[in-house]
Scaffold this motif. Structure first.
Motif, mmCIF file in Angstrom:
data_model
loop_
_atom_site.group_PDB
_atom_site.id
_atom_site.type_symbol
_atom_site.label_atom_id
_atom_site.label_comp_id
_atom_site.label_asym_id
_atom_site.label_seq_id
_atom_site.Cartn_x
_atom_site.Cartn_y
_atom_site.Cartn_z
ATOM 1 N N TYR A 120 0.845 -1.203 0.000
ATOM 2 C CA TYR A 120 0.000 0.000 0.000
ATOM 3 C C TYR A 120 0.876 1.246 0.000
ATOM 4 O O TYR A 120 0.652 2.191 -0.754
ATOM 5 C CB TYR A 120 -0.921 0.004 1.218
ATOM 6 C CG TYR A 120 -1.531 1.355 1.482
ATOM 7 C CD1 TYR A 120 -2.518 1.863 0.643
ATOM 8 C CD2 TYR A 120 -1.098 2.140 2.549
ATOM 9 C CE1 TYR A 120 -3.061 3.127 0.867
ATOM 10 C CE2 TYR A 120 -1.637 3.390 2.778
ATOM 11 C CZ TYR A 120 -2.606 3.885 1.936
ATOM 12 O OH TYR A 120 -3.143 5.128 2.145
ATOM 13 N N ASP A 121 1.895 1.250 0.841
ATOM 14 C CA ASP A 121 2.777 2.403 1.013
ATOM 15 C C ASP A 121 3.500 2.775 -0.285
ATOM 16 O O ASP A 121 3.628 3.950 -0.621
ATOM 17 C CB ASP A 121 3.797 2.079 2.103
ATOM 18 C CG ASP A 121 4.481 3.295 2.684
ATOM 19 O OD1 ASP A 121 4.167 4.434 2.277
ATOM 20 O OD2 ASP A 121 5.337 3.109 3.560
ATOM 21 N N PHE A 122 3.948 1.783 -1.042
ATOM 22 C CA PHE A 122 4.755 2.055 -2.224
ATOM 23 C C PHE A 122 3.986 2.031 -3.542
ATOM 24 O O PHE A 122 4.406 2.659 -4.510
ATOM 25 C CB PHE A 122 5.932 1.087 -2.292
ATOM 26 C CG PHE A 122 6.993 1.416 -1.284
ATOM 27 C CD1 PHE A 122 7.801 2.519 -1.450
ATOM 28 C CD2 PHE A 122 7.174 0.635 -0.157
ATOM 29 C CE1 PHE A 122 8.775 2.848 -0.531
ATOM 30 C CE2 PHE A 122 8.142 0.952 0.783
ATOM 31 C CZ PHE A 122 8.944 2.067 0.592
ATOM 32 N N PHE A 123 2.859 1.301 -3.607
ATOM 33 C CA PHE A 123 2.109 1.193 -4.853
ATOM 34 C C PHE A 123 0.693 1.755 -4.760
ATOM 35 O O PHE A 123 0.031 1.914 -5.779
ATOM 36 C CB PHE A 123 2.022 -0.266 -5.313
ATOM 37 C CG PHE A 123 3.327 -0.823 -5.791
ATOM 38 C CD1 PHE A 123 3.724 -0.663 -7.107
ATOM 39 C CD2 PHE A 123 4.165 -1.512 -4.925
ATOM 40 C CE1 PHE A 123 4.923 -1.189 -7.553
ATOM 41 C CE2 PHE A 123 5.369 -2.035 -5.360
ATOM 42 C CZ PHE A 123 5.746 -1.861 -6.671
ATOM 43 N N GLY A 124 0.187 1.991 -3.561
ATOM 44 C CA GLY A 124 -1.160 2.519 -3.407
ATOM 45 C C GLY A 124 -2.259 1.482 -3.542
ATOM 46 O O GLY A 124 -3.414 1.833 -3.756
ATOM 47 N N VAL A 125 -1.923 0.209 -3.399
ATOM 48 C CA VAL A 125 -2.927 -0.851 -3.471
ATOM 49 C C VAL A 125 -3.699 -0.880 -2.154
ATOM 50 O O VAL A 125 -3.104 -0.960 -1.082
ATOM 51 C CB VAL A 125 -2.283 -2.225 -3.742
ATOM 52 C CG1 VAL A 125 -3.327 -3.330 -3.704
ATOM 53 C CG2 VAL A 125 -1.546 -2.213 -5.070
ATOM 54 N N ILE A 126 -5.012 -0.810 -2.251
ATOM 55 C CA ILE A 126 -5.863 -0.826 -1.062
ATOM 56 C C ILE A 126 -6.310 -2.259 -0.806
ATOM 57 O O ILE A 126 -6.980 -2.867 -1.645
ATOM 58 C CB ILE A 126 -7.073 0.105 -1.248
ATOM 59 C CG1 ILE A 126 -6.572 1.536 -1.435
ATOM 60 C CG2 ILE A 126 -8.045 -0.007 -0.084
ATOM 61 C CD1 ILE A 126 -7.608 2.489 -1.947
ATOM 62 N N MET A 142 2.451 11.731 2.833
ATOM 63 C CA MET A 142 2.944 11.617 1.462
ATOM 64 C C MET A 142 1.740 11.462 0.519
ATOM 65 O O MET A 142 0.811 10.711 0.814
ATOM 66 C CB MET A 142 3.862 10.399 1.361
ATOM 67 C CG MET A 142 4.628 10.283 0.108
ATOM 68 S SD MET A 142 5.739 8.839 0.250
ATOM 69 C CE MET A 142 7.190 9.512 -0.473
ATOM 70 N N THR A 143 1.753 12.167 -0.596
ATOM 71 C CA THR A 143 0.589 12.190 -1.483
ATOM 72 C C THR A 143 0.771 11.349 -2.750
ATOM 73 O O THR A 143 -0.074 11.390 -3.627
ATOM 74 C CB THR A 143 0.275 13.634 -1.904
ATOM 75 O OG1 THR A 143 1.418 14.173 -2.573
ATOM 76 C CG2 THR A 143 -0.088 14.482 -0.699
ATOM 77 N N TYR A 144 1.849 10.609 -2.855
ATOM 78 C CA TYR A 144 2.094 9.783 -4.032
ATOM 79 C C TYR A 144 2.659 8.439 -3.599
ATOM 80 O O TYR A 144 2.970 8.228 -2.426
ATOM 81 C CB TYR A 144 3.032 10.491 -5.021
ATOM 82 C CG TYR A 144 4.407 10.777 -4.469
ATOM 83 C CD1 TYR A 144 5.453 9.891 -4.688
ATOM 84 C CD2 TYR A 144 4.667 11.931 -3.735
ATOM 85 C CE1 TYR A 144 6.712 10.137 -4.180
ATOM 86 C CE2 TYR A 144 5.922 12.192 -3.225
ATOM 87 C CZ TYR A 144 6.943 11.289 -3.449
ATOM 88 O OH TYR A 144 8.183 11.534 -2.939
ATOM 89 N N TYR A 145 2.778 7.539 -4.573
ATOM 90 C CA TYR A 145 3.273 6.187 -4.310
ATOM 91 C C TYR A 145 4.552 5.983 -5.115
ATOM 92 O O TYR A 145 4.519 5.871 -6.343
ATOM 93 C CB TYR A 145 2.189 5.169 -4.670
ATOM 94 C CG TYR A 145 0.935 5.426 -3.891
ATOM 95 C CD1 TYR A 145 0.857 5.099 -2.549
ATOM 96 C CD2 TYR A 145 -0.144 6.080 -4.471
ATOM 97 C CE1 TYR A 145 -0.284 5.374 -1.807
ATOM 98 C CE2 TYR A 145 -1.292 6.362 -3.739
ATOM 99 C CZ TYR A 145 -1.345 6.004 -2.400
ATOM 100 O OH TYR A 145 -2.460 6.292 -1.669
ATOM 101 N N PRO A 146 5.704 5.958 -4.459
ATOM 102 C CA PRO A 146 6.993 6.083 -5.140
ATOM 103 C C PRO A 146 7.386 4.945 -6.085
ATOM 104 O O PRO A 146 8.230 5.156 -6.940
ATOM 105 C CB PRO A 146 7.995 6.212 -3.997
ATOM 106 C CG PRO A 146 7.301 5.722 -2.796
ATOM 107 C CD PRO A 146 5.848 5.929 -3.009
ATOM 108 N N LEU A 147 6.803 3.753 -5.972
ATOM 109 C CA LEU A 147 7.225 2.676 -6.863
ATOM 110 C C LEU A 147 6.340 2.528 -8.100
ATOM 111 O O LEU A 147 6.573 1.657 -8.925
ATOM 112 C CB LEU A 147 7.316 1.343 -6.114
ATOM 113 C CG LEU A 147 8.470 1.270 -5.121
ATOM 114 C CD1 LEU A 147 8.564 -0.104 -4.492
ATOM 115 C CD2 LEU A 147 9.793 1.637 -5.772
ATOM 116 N N ARG A 148 5.371 3.395 -8.246
ATOM 117 C CA ARG A 148 4.626 3.420 -9.505
ATOM 118 C C ARG A 148 5.513 4.046 -10.571
ATOM 119 O O ARG A 148 6.298 4.945 -10.287
ATOM 120 C CB ARG A 148 3.342 4.234 -9.370
ATOM 121 C CG ARG A 148 2.284 3.540 -8.556
ATOM 122 C CD ARG A 148 1.008 4.334 -8.601
ATOM 123 N NE ARG A 148 -0.031 3.726 -7.804
ATOM 124 C CZ ARG A 148 -1.240 4.252 -7.670
ATOM 125 N NH1 ARG A 148 -1.543 5.395 -8.275
ATOM 126 N NH2 ARG A 148 -2.141 3.646 -6.934
#
Length: 168
Positions: A120-126, A142-148
């Motif tokens: 979730y933290d790195f890709f935004g998967v809920i 943080m407003t974005y997901y860095p590994l996307r």
């Protein structure tokens, strides 16, 4: 008890769930990879865990992936292990980036808790029904997901870097 071959695993899954849930299978790097309909991932993993002939009782790893082209989709990759037979299987589930939701595996594997939070933290998967889905390594605001794969690898506006020093 039947031998735990790739064919046997696929047959058991197709017999239980049908081809609408088991979308694709392949063997890569000597490991069976199975693409699962994301809406049934919890059912499939529960079956792989609890079915006596299968016995995949160890979640080795869980991580996210981002494929920006051609459909801009996210996915989760799971690695399960049958320890007595030393057999591994890789499960994949994909979904559109616009709706990055999938069921949490924490009801089956308590160890999924940390890995799902990290994904979730790195890709935004809920992960639906996760007991404590919040950032675990990055700052909470943080407003974005860095590994996307949405950001340039380098900042073209930097003036403090001399490319000649890097062999370019």
């Amino acid at each position: 008890m039947a031998e735990l071959t790739n064919e046997f695993i696929v047959e058991k899954l197709n017999a239980k769930f049908g081809e609408s849930i088991v979308l694709n299978t392949e063997v890569s790097y000597n490991m069976l990879s199975i693409e699962i309909n994301k809406d049934h991932i919890l059912e499939v993993v529960t079956y792989l865990y609890s079915e006596e002939d299968l016995g995949f009782t160890f979640l080795t790893d869980l991580t996210g992936v981002h494929y920006p082209e051609p459909e801009d989709r996210l996915g989760v990759i799971y690695h399960l292990h049958n320890l007595p037979n030393n057999k591994r299987v890789r499960l994949k589930a994909f979904f559109p980036k616009a709706k990055p939701e999938i069921a949490s595996l924490t009801p089956v594997f308590k160890s999924a808790n940390w890995m799902e939070r990290e994904t979730y933290d790195f890709f935004g998967v809920i992960f639906k029904n996760h007991p404590n889905l919040k950032r675990i390594l990055n700052v909470e605001d943080m407003t974005y997901y860095p590994l996307r794969k949405e950001y340039a690898l380098e900042d073209a506006t930097r003036t403090d870097k001399n490319d000649a020093m890097f062999g370019r």
